[in-house]
Design a protein around this motif. Structure first.
Motif: not given
Length: 334
Positions: A99-105, A131-135
């Protein structure tokens, strides 16, 4: 690690890649995502951190970060808001980290127009995290670069591999690896064994925990010297001193690897007593005493039996049966 130590580590471990990335940055050709692959301890984290320092440094000198400015110091200590570092929490990268990664992206850089992500042990991401990173990789934001670090590229999603620039880091040369193990206060006799088994500092650190590798070396030394002298008391050694150290499949594999080293070492001593990569400096004088009565073909046959033993373990024959059978065969051969 201090900024000076980071630069020194990269210069020593991966000098060619340091020059390569210094030129890429100078030419403004840095890609949006890289996968750094290679064994632990060879400089993946240091290289990614050095690149971040080079990108943010206020006083670049000779295409190198100064290592002294506020930006370099904050990055080296993991305190820069635009250099996001994620490491596994335990055995994996957890949901809250995802979740932290997604928000930072989705966020812009806090202090400038550049943002860096460094994801250690990226192969330990859950499927959702990957998969989140892939996006992000498929839809990169301007001035954002991600560095995925892994010791096992084969565990990464093929789609991630195909969308990143894969950089295979070279293993440490023996002198560098030995120096790192010496810094960990590992004894010379254990270093000699380890250098013939792996190129990973972390792996060796796991082996020496609770004095495990030292106990294995001591037990196998007694066992091998007995088999080498055709003494069937070696059979008793298996049950009384070795089985208790082989509680996992990995430890069983490693013990057979060390057995293989002993057999190979005897052969090498017969062929070339001046071999510089000896694994057992403490036991070799005792082994050499008995070499006069053994032919090269005998020593080769013993080495082949040790190799067969590992094959049997891989076919799920019990470790105790494998080692007891090998003990009898070696006593007969020697």
């Amino acid at each position: 690690m201090t900024e000076d130590k980071i630069q020194t580590a990269v210069s020593n471990k991966q000098p060619e890649l340091l020059k390569h990335f210094a030129q890429i940055i100078a030419d403004h050709k840095l890609a949006h995502a890289y996968l750094f692959a290679g064994e632990s301890g060879i400089g993946k984290d240091e290289l990614a951190t050095w690149i971040a320092m080079r990108l943010f440094c206020l006083n670049v000198k000779g295409n190198q970060p100064c290592g002294q400015c506020q930006e370099c110091r904050r990055i080296s200590t993991g305190q820069h808001p635009d250099v996001v570092i994620v490491k596994p929490d335990g055995l994996s990268i957890k949901v809250d980290q995802v979740r932290f990664l997604k928000s930072e992206f989705t966020k812009s850089a806090v202090e400038g127009n550049q943002k860096i992500f460094i994801i250690s042990d990226a192969d330990k991401m859950t499927a959702g995290a990957a998969n989140s990173l892939l996006k992000f990789i498929e839809e990169p934001s301007p001035n954002v670069t991600a560095f995925l670090l892994t010791t096992n590229k084969n565990l990464m999603l093929p789609t991630i591999i195909s969308r990143t620039e894969v950089v295979e880091l070279k293993p440490l040369v023996p002198a560098q690896f030995k120096a790192q193990l010496q810094e960990k206060q590992i004894t010379q006799s254990l270093i000699a064994v380890a250098m013939n088994l792996t190129n990973s500092v972390v792996e060796v650190e796991n082996w020496v925990k609770d004095d495990w590798l030292s106990q294995v070396q001591s037990a196998l030394s007694r066992w091998f010297l007995l088999t080498f002298q055709k003494d069937m008391r070696a059979f008793v050694e298996v049950q009384s001193n070795i089985i208790g150290l082989a509680k996992t499949k990995d430890s069983q594999q490693l013990i057979l690897d060390i057995v293989m080293l002993y057999c190979r070492e005897a052969l090498l001593l017969k062929v070339n007593a001046q071999n510089l990569r000896l694994s057992f400096p403490n036991q070799d004088p005792q082994i050499e005493k008995s070499l006069m009565t053994k032919s090269s073909s005998t020593l080769m046959q013993a080495t082949e039996k040790a190799l067969e033993a590992k094959s049997l373990l891989n076919r799920n024959v019990s470790f105790q049966n494998v080692l007891e059978s090998l003990t009898i065969k070696l006593c007969q051969i020697y």
